[in-house]
Design a protein around this motif. Structure first.
Motif, mmCIF file in Angstrom:
data_model
loop_
_atom_site.group_PDB
_atom_site.id
_atom_site.type_symbol
_atom_site.label_atom_id
_atom_site.label_comp_id
_atom_site.label_asym_id
_atom_site.label_seq_id
_atom_site.Cartn_x
_atom_site.Cartn_y
_atom_site.Cartn_z
ATOM 1 N N ASP A 105 0.811 -1.210 0.000
ATOM 2 C CA ASP A 105 0.000 0.000 0.000
ATOM 3 C C ASP A 105 0.850 1.268 0.000
ATOM 4 O O ASP A 105 0.297 2.382 -0.129
ATOM 5 C CB ASP A 105 -0.928 0.011 1.221
ATOM 6 C CG ASP A 105 -2.016 -1.055 1.122
ATOM 7 O OD1 ASP A 105 -2.275 -1.522 0.000
ATOM 8 O OD2 ASP A 105 -2.584 -1.428 2.164
ATOM 9 N N GLU B 241 -9.312 2.187 4.679
ATOM 10 C CA GLU B 241 -7.996 1.898 4.102
ATOM 11 C C GLU B 241 -8.070 0.738 3.114
ATOM 12 O O GLU B 241 -8.509 -0.354 3.442
ATOM 13 C CB GLU B 241 -6.995 1.569 5.214
ATOM 14 C CG GLU B 241 -5.552 1.410 4.751
ATOM 15 C CD GLU B 241 -4.897 2.729 4.428
ATOM 16 O OE1 GLU B 241 -3.883 2.727 3.711
ATOM 17 O OE2 GLU B 241 -5.398 3.774 4.900
ATOM 18 N N GLN C 45 3.031 8.482 5.130
ATOM 19 C CA GLN C 45 1.991 7.610 5.691
ATOM 20 C C GLN C 45 1.318 8.175 6.938
ATOM 21 O O GLN C 45 0.471 7.509 7.545
ATOM 22 C CB GLN C 45 2.604 6.240 5.994
ATOM 23 C CG GLN C 45 3.071 5.522 4.731
ATOM 24 C CD GLN C 45 3.635 4.146 5.004
ATOM 25 O OE1 GLN C 45 2.910 3.186 5.255
ATOM 26 N NE2 GLN C 45 4.961 4.039 4.962
ATOM 27 N N TYR D 58 -7.304 7.893 3.428
ATOM 28 C CA TYR D 58 -6.886 7.019 2.332
ATOM 29 C C TYR D 58 -7.215 7.681 1.000
ATOM 30 O O TYR D 58 -8.364 8.046 0.733
ATOM 31 C CB TYR D 58 -7.610 5.678 2.433
ATOM 32 C CG TYR D 58 -7.388 4.753 1.261
ATOM 33 C CD1 TYR D 58 -6.174 4.088 1.101
ATOM 34 C CD2 TYR D 58 -8.390 4.548 0.320
ATOM 35 C CE1 TYR D 58 -5.970 3.232 0.024
ATOM 36 C CE2 TYR D 58 -8.194 3.693 -0.759
ATOM 37 C CZ TYR D 58 -6.980 3.042 -0.900
ATOM 38 O OH TYR D 58 -6.779 2.197 -1.968
ATOM 39 N N TRP E 267 -3.919 3.260 -3.026
ATOM 40 C CA TRP E 267 -2.848 2.363 -2.590
ATOM 41 C C TRP E 267 -1.643 2.424 -3.531
ATOM 42 O O TRP E 267 -0.582 1.910 -3.206
ATOM 43 C CB TRP E 267 -3.356 0.925 -2.504
ATOM 44 C CG TRP E 267 -3.685 0.298 -3.837
ATOM 45 C CD1 TRP E 267 -4.852 0.399 -4.511
ATOM 46 C CD2 TRP E 267 -2.830 -0.535 -4.618
ATOM 47 N NE1 TRP E 267 -4.791 -0.305 -5.686
ATOM 48 C CE2 TRP E 267 -3.564 -0.898 -5.779
ATOM 49 C CE3 TRP E 267 -1.531 -1.012 -4.475
ATOM 50 C CZ2 TRP E 267 -3.030 -1.714 -6.775
ATOM 51 C CZ3 TRP E 267 -0.999 -1.828 -5.468
ATOM 52 C CH2 TRP E 267 -1.744 -2.160 -6.600
#
Length: 813
Positions: A229, A487, A533, A538, A541
């Motif tokens: 991801d 996510e 991160q 989100y 990915w």
């Protein structure tokens, strides 16, 4: 006898008249095309024009002055917004009418009206994907909530129609004559279709089917390992460690078993790695002038007529120069007296597919939230030239359209292969949005606050908006409508019956990632990850590779006293971070004792190569084929079988080569022996040399990168003779100068902020859409050579300049 001969000649003349004025298949009616008074002869244009003229145009509220510079860029001066956008529509249509018409027909699924039944499946596809549906939603939202935007698009449409109404058939652009049809009335819906077409181009890729097949075959651990991801190397757009000064919304929880675990035989449209755009800005602390410098070069599939149209717009409250989309109002990328801005594609996940369970074969109800729900029907009426209108029924769920039902998908239409049966499409392009208002406000922006306000109205396709101002602000914002997701939502096919899998609203626009005046003194983007991160939401990915962004940041970090020339040098940088990363490892793995004389010569060339994809570099040609073939050698046996799957990213391949020399993935499972990394590196190198030798002969000039890459700019409709010559230039997908065969920088721009601001720019084409005009492709050589033209920014209609070659007055009197 005389009468019989006369009758015979009369019949022959009648037959020829009919034949020469009838379209047969792809052949235009030759009589019309060759007619000296109405045919293609009328499309030849002189290079020089009358220095002054006046056009009387019904519909204007006042007088508009238009100055044309030596590149025929129009500089429009109006006394009110209506006349400004009316004139923009009129002047743009004068240069690009066929391009505007063709692209909107393509987007709307209406090409069958022009070329007949051969386009029926394409038209069905466009309509089933919801292109017109999304454009209609845009018009509806504008009418209900943003009437000021409607006034802009309506004024633009009025101008386009004023030009169309002024034309006789003899004056139609040549493509209308070749395809034997005429332009139709322009509406605001046409402009909306063009904006939705940009979403299809930049936010229309999908990997869910591949990823679901991979998950089912290999399981979650292998899938996560090969398709992480977040990449192992990254240089994100928002610098690492940037603090988020907001309280995030509650993040939706991922449900148990959200994925639709069905094997799919669909080969979807994948995102193309390495194709993207660049923008950056350096602060006054790093420039020679003490003011910021801003750069932008959006990379797209190149065409003639050119994708963009240069223009200056001046009216009370606005004076802006830049490029517009032919068919849509305002300047999209550009600068005014106070600020400059540019865009690159974000690549966020804004397209998801949901498996739909229908109650029965009638498809009138589908299962969602533990109950049966009604399906809505949209009837598409597709007119066909020379045939009867076809009615096509598209089923809509709350997710979006079910593009194809089981056994209803055409087998011989390639685009349909990208779409699964029985799945509904949830796509940002279907949302109604006031995107035009963002550019209306940016055109008038005076400072950072104006920039931030303008971005709140923008939905799609999501863009990284770079910004710089004369008061020494620089900023960048990955911006658009970002769905609020759990996510990883949308990495795989989704179960359409579960509400937990729906989009959960949006990330608040003010919480989209952004940075202003970072300590390092510059901002940049090249389609890599938006953030590190720590960002709480989100977005996707997977983003573009870090290569170009990393190279840009390395050079900007050490760049001081920056000038337009140093920014232009970076803009044309052909260096490959990919080669820097893996070439030493590849060279070390080659056993030169197993090479032939020609292979040894090639090995020495690539060993001594400086890692720049310059036009004359032979090492670049060898390396490019070598690394591409090596990737296929590593992954194709496991991921290239009957069940469609995608291969791991280039970044993951680099990680494997550098850090996992004994990974099981080097072994070809289809052979009895066990292959190693060294075996694959050697075999792929031999392949690269052999393929070059077969196609280009012995090692020599023909192996040079420009010849192998074969860059050119094709015509929009692929009409032979209307594209460019082969362009002998450098660049590559892994370089800042990301130039491929027909994809690359569609507009290069640098703005030196100051008092006054100065702009420099070029695109591969010209202002005119007429192949018979000098101004159709007059900028291509400048663009190919990596040079820029200084842009003429006028402050008033009375400005005197040697660059002004023509002045036109538009009046209603």
């Amino acid at each position: 006898m005389r009468y019989l001969k006369a009758l015979g000649f009369t019949l022959i003349a009648l037959i020829l008249t009919v034949v020469l004025n009838t379209k047969f298949g792809d052949t235009p009616p030759l009589g019309k095309l060759l007619n000296p008074f109405r045919g293609f002869w009328q499309n030849a244009e002189p290079r020089h024009y009358d220095k002054e003229n006046t056009l009387k145009i019904r519909g204007l509220k006042g007088t508009v002055s238009v100055a044309f510079d030596e590149r025929m860029v129009p500089h429009i001066f109006a006394n009110n917004d209506y006349d400004l956008y009316f004139a923009q529509g009129y002047i743009t249509a004068k240069d690009r009418l066929w391009q505007m018409d063709f692209q909107t027909r393509f987007a709307a699924g209406r090409l069958s009206e022009v070329v007949g039944s051969k386009a029926i499946e394409l038209d069905r596809y466009q309509r089933r994907m919801g292109m017109a549906y999304g454009a209609e939603n845009m018009i509806k939202v504008i009418a209900e909530k943003y009437p000021e935007v409607g006034k802009i698009t309506d004024a633009y449409a009025d101008g386009v129609n004023a030009y169309i109404n002024s034309l006789s058939p003899a004056e139609y652009p040549i493509e209308f004559k070749i395809l034997d049809y005429k332009p139709e009335k322009w509406t605001s819906l046409n402009s909306a279709l063009l904006l939705k077409l940009m979403s299809a181009t930049l936010a229309g890729g999908s990997d869910e089917f591949y990823m679901s097949n991979i998950l089912k075959k290999f399981g979650p651990d292998v899938t996560k390992n090969l398709f992480p991801d977040y990449p192992f190397r990254e240089d994100p757009i928002i610098p690492k460690g940037t603090a988020w000064d907001f309280k995030p919304l509650e993040i939706p929880k991922a449900p148990d078993n959200p994925t639709s675990m069905q094997n799919s035989s669909i080969r979807t449209k994948q995102k193309v790695d390495g194709i993207g755009s660049n923008n950056w800005a350096v602060s006054g602390s790093k420039s020679a002038s003490g003011y910021p410098l801003l750069e932008n070069d959006p990379h797209l599939d190149l065409t003639l007529p050119a994708i963009w149209y240069q223009i200056q717009l001046n009216a009370p409250g606005v004076n802006v120069y830049g490029v517009s989309i032919p068919g849509s109002p305002c300047v999209i990328i550009g600068y005014n007296q106070k600020v400059a801005w540019g865009v690159t594609n974000v690549g966020s996940d804004v397209l998801d597919w949901y498996n739909i369970q229908f109650k029965d074969a009638s498809h009138k109800e589908y299962f969602y939230d533990n109950k049966w729900n009604s399906v809505k029907q949209r009837i598409e009426h597709i007119a066909i030239r020379g045939g009867e209108t076809v009615d096509d029924t598209v089923l809509y769920t709350h997710h979006g359209p079910v593009v194809y039902l089981d056994n209803k998908k055409p087998k011989k239409f390639s685009k349909a292969a990208n779409v699964p049966t029985g799945h509904a499409l949830r796509w940002i392009a279907h949302e109604g949005s006031p995107d035009v208002y963002t550019f209306h406000l940016l055109n008038r922006a005076k400072n950072y606050a104006d920039y931030r306000k303008a971005l709140t109205y923008y939905y799609a396709p999501a863009q990284n908006f770079a910004f710089a101002s004369v008061d020494n602000y620089i900023a960048i914002t990955p911006n658009g409508y970002f769905p609020l997701k759990w996510e990883g939502q949308g990495k795989f096919l989704l179960d359409g019956s579960k509400p937990e899998n729906d989009w959960h609203g949006r990330i608040p626009a003010e919480q989209n990632p952004t940075v202003k005046n970072p300590p390092r003194g510059f901002i940049s983007s090249a389609n890599q990850s938006s953030t590190d991160q720590t960002y709480p939401y989100y977005l996707s990915w997977e983003f573009g590779s870090y290569n170009r962004g990393h190279r840009i940041n390395k050079r900007l970090t050490v760049m001081n006293h920056a000038t337009v020339d140093s920014i232009r040098s970076l803009q044309n940088d052909n260096y490959s971070i990919l080669a820097e990363d893996i070439l030493p490892t590849l060279l070390h793995a080659v056993n030169t004792e197993k090479l032939s004389a020609t292979e040894n010569e090639a090995f020495n060339l690539v060993k001594d190569w400086d890692k720049f994809y310059n036009a004359d570099a032979i090492g670049a040609s060898i390396f490019e084929i070598w690394q591409a073939k090596l990737g296929m050698e590593i992954w194709n046996d496991e991921f290239g079988g009957a069940v469609p799957m995608r291969m791991p990213s280039r970044d993951r391949t680099v990680e494997l080569l550098l850090n996992e020399p004994n990974a099981k993935w080097y072994d070809n499972v289809n052979t009895p022996q066990k292959e190693t990394r060294q075996d694959l590196v050697l075999h792929s190198f031999k392949f690269s040399v052999d393929s070059l030798q077969r196609k280009y002969g012995s090692i020599g000039k023909s192996w040079q990168w420009a010849n192998v890459k074969h860059s050119h700019v094709p015509h929009l409709a692929k009409i032979a003779g209307f594209g460019s010559k082969t362009l002998m230039n450098g660049g590559s997908k892994s370089s800042v100068n990301a130039l491929g065969e027909t994809n690359g920088p569609s507009w290069r721009m640098i703005v030196a902020l100051g008092k006054p601001n100065k702009g420099f720019g070029v695109f591969p084409g010209g202002e005119s859409g007429n192949p018979g005009s000098f101004f159709y492709d007059n900028l291509i050589d400048t663009w190919t050579n990596g040079k820029l033209n200084e842009l003429l920014f006028m402050n008033s209609k009375t400005d005197q300049s040697n660059h002004i070659k023509k002045r036109t007055t538009l009046t209603n009197n």
